[in-house]
Enzyme design. Structure first.
Site, PDB file in Angstrom:
ATOM      1  N   SER A 273       0.846  -1.194   0.000  1.00  0.00           N
ATOM      2  CA  SER A 273       0.000   0.000   0.000  1.00  0.00           C
ATOM      3  C   SER A 273       0.883   1.246   0.000  1.00  0.00           C
ATOM      4  CB  SER A 273      -0.894   0.007   1.245  1.00  0.00           C
ATOM      5  OG  SER A 273      -1.484   1.279   1.433  1.00  0.00           O
ATOM      6  N   ARG A 312     -24.876 -15.911 -43.999  1.00  0.00           N
ATOM      7  CA  ARG A 312     -23.664 -15.389 -43.371  1.00  0.00           C
ATOM      8  C   ARG A 312     -23.937 -13.982 -42.873  1.00  0.00           C
ATOM      9  NH1 ARG A 312     -19.389 -15.385 -47.744  1.00  0.00           N
ATOM     10  NH2 ARG A 312     -18.051 -14.581 -46.111  1.00  0.00           N
TER      11      ARG A 312
END
Length: 351
Positions: A273, A312
């Protein structure tokens, strides 16, 4: 500049995966598309569709061919796919009479979908191996700490005493199932795509099925009729990847909660941290949860991409291109982080 955290200059340190990134690179795609073109020529020559000399010349050209990628980019801007420009360049490289036999009877989607299947097959094998490695580490931990006590928790509240093994089986068993399903896809999912302009292979007439079967054999893929507008295999693969990240997310969530209580687990590593020097954040565990939720949200898009109109589609197919690499990338990161996290467990259960 990148739009994706998976290949970002520094976020990729957490979320990237070089092995999978390589399979989605332009180089890998081009290599697989050229493998299709060479294999198609050989298959058609074997069944008398094109001359053997032409197939030999096409195969030789594909092995040595290096396309103009800038021209491919310009071609995609106009054609929507790279194949028309790739075929134009390949025909020039092949030259002479053999050029007219390049790509005979095929369409762009045959090339692109087969390239994808070749690369997904390699990714599936990679992921199966990684699942096995994670399971091996967890099984070793279960053997070492399995009889130690834990407090069982239901709905985030203390319930009754259990053992470490009880909890770890909930991590291990789903991963074994996912590995089995990945391995099974080698024989029932990774299929060649070959249908021609409208899925009928009209140019090959009565030799169509035989050429397709030989093409599949050449590429070590499954032989099945064209699936241009039938995308269940893509959805099945993505769905399994979401299940894998979901199971790894559960593992990560459990580890993060156990680390919060402080006495149930000892972890090496962890993130620092900037504000609290004493902290070790369970970064890998947290990100496993993130990646599980990320893939869960992408799956709805993949199911939207299942809807291909008529023979398609362009729009649904393009949606697949946007989503599937992200799902695969998230799964790769999750497997890597889970292996790292499993290896960093130094103790589970009460000492």
């Amino acid at each position: 500049m990148t739009y994706s955290a998976f290949d970002h200059p520094y976020l990729s340190g957490l979320l990237g995966d070089e092995a999978v990134a390589a399979e989605f690179s332009a180089a890998a795609d081009i290599r697989a598309m050229l493998a299709f073109e060479a294999a198609l020529a050989r298959a058609e020559a074997q069944h008398g569709v094109i001359p053997h000399a032409a197939a030999d010349r096409i195969t030789e050209a594909c092995r040595a061919f290096s396309p103009d990628v800038a021209a491919l980019r310009r071609g995609v801007a106009v054609d929507g796919v790279a194949v028309p420009e790739l075929v134009r360049q390949l025909r020039r490289a092949v030259g002479e009479e053999a050029a007219e036999h390049v790509h005979f009877g095929a369409t762009s989607q045959d090339v692109i979908d087969t390239s994808l299947m070749l690369r997904l097959k390699a990714i599936g094998e990679l992921f199966s191996g990684r699942l096995g490695e994670i399971v091996a580490v967890l099984e070793e931990g279960a053997g070492q700490w399995g009889e130690r006590p834990l407090m069982g928790r239901t709905r985030m509240q203390a319930a009754i005493p259990i053992t470490v093994t009880d909890r770890m089986r909930c991590w291990i068993e789903p991963l074994l199932d996912h590995q089995d399903r990945l391995d099974a896809m080698d024989i029932d999912l990774f299929a060649v795509q070959f249908g021609g302009a409208a899925g009928t292979l009209d140019k090959l007439k009565d030799k169509a099925d035989a050429v397709r079967a030989t093409l599949a054999e050449e590429l070590a893929l499954i032989d099945c009729p064209q699936w241009h507008s039938q995308r269940a295999a893509i959805a099945d693969f993505a769905h399994l990847l979401s299940l894998i990240t979901g199971s790894l997310g559960k593992f990560g969530q459990d580890i993060a909660l156990m680390a919060q209580t402080g006495d149930e687990i000892v972890l090496a590593g962890g993130g620092s941290s900037s504000a609290m020097a004493h902290k070790q954040n369970p970064v890998a565990a947290e990100v496993l949860v993130t990646l599980a939720r990320f893939n869960a949200t992408q799956i709805s898009g993949i199911h939207q991409a299942v809807v291909h109109e008529q023979e398609r589609s362009g729009s649904a197919w393009t949606l697949e291109w946007l989503l599937l690499p992200q799902i695969v990338g998230a799964t790769a990161a999750a497997l890597r982080l889970a292996a790292e996290l499993a290896g960093n467990i130094k103790r589970l259960g009460a000492a």
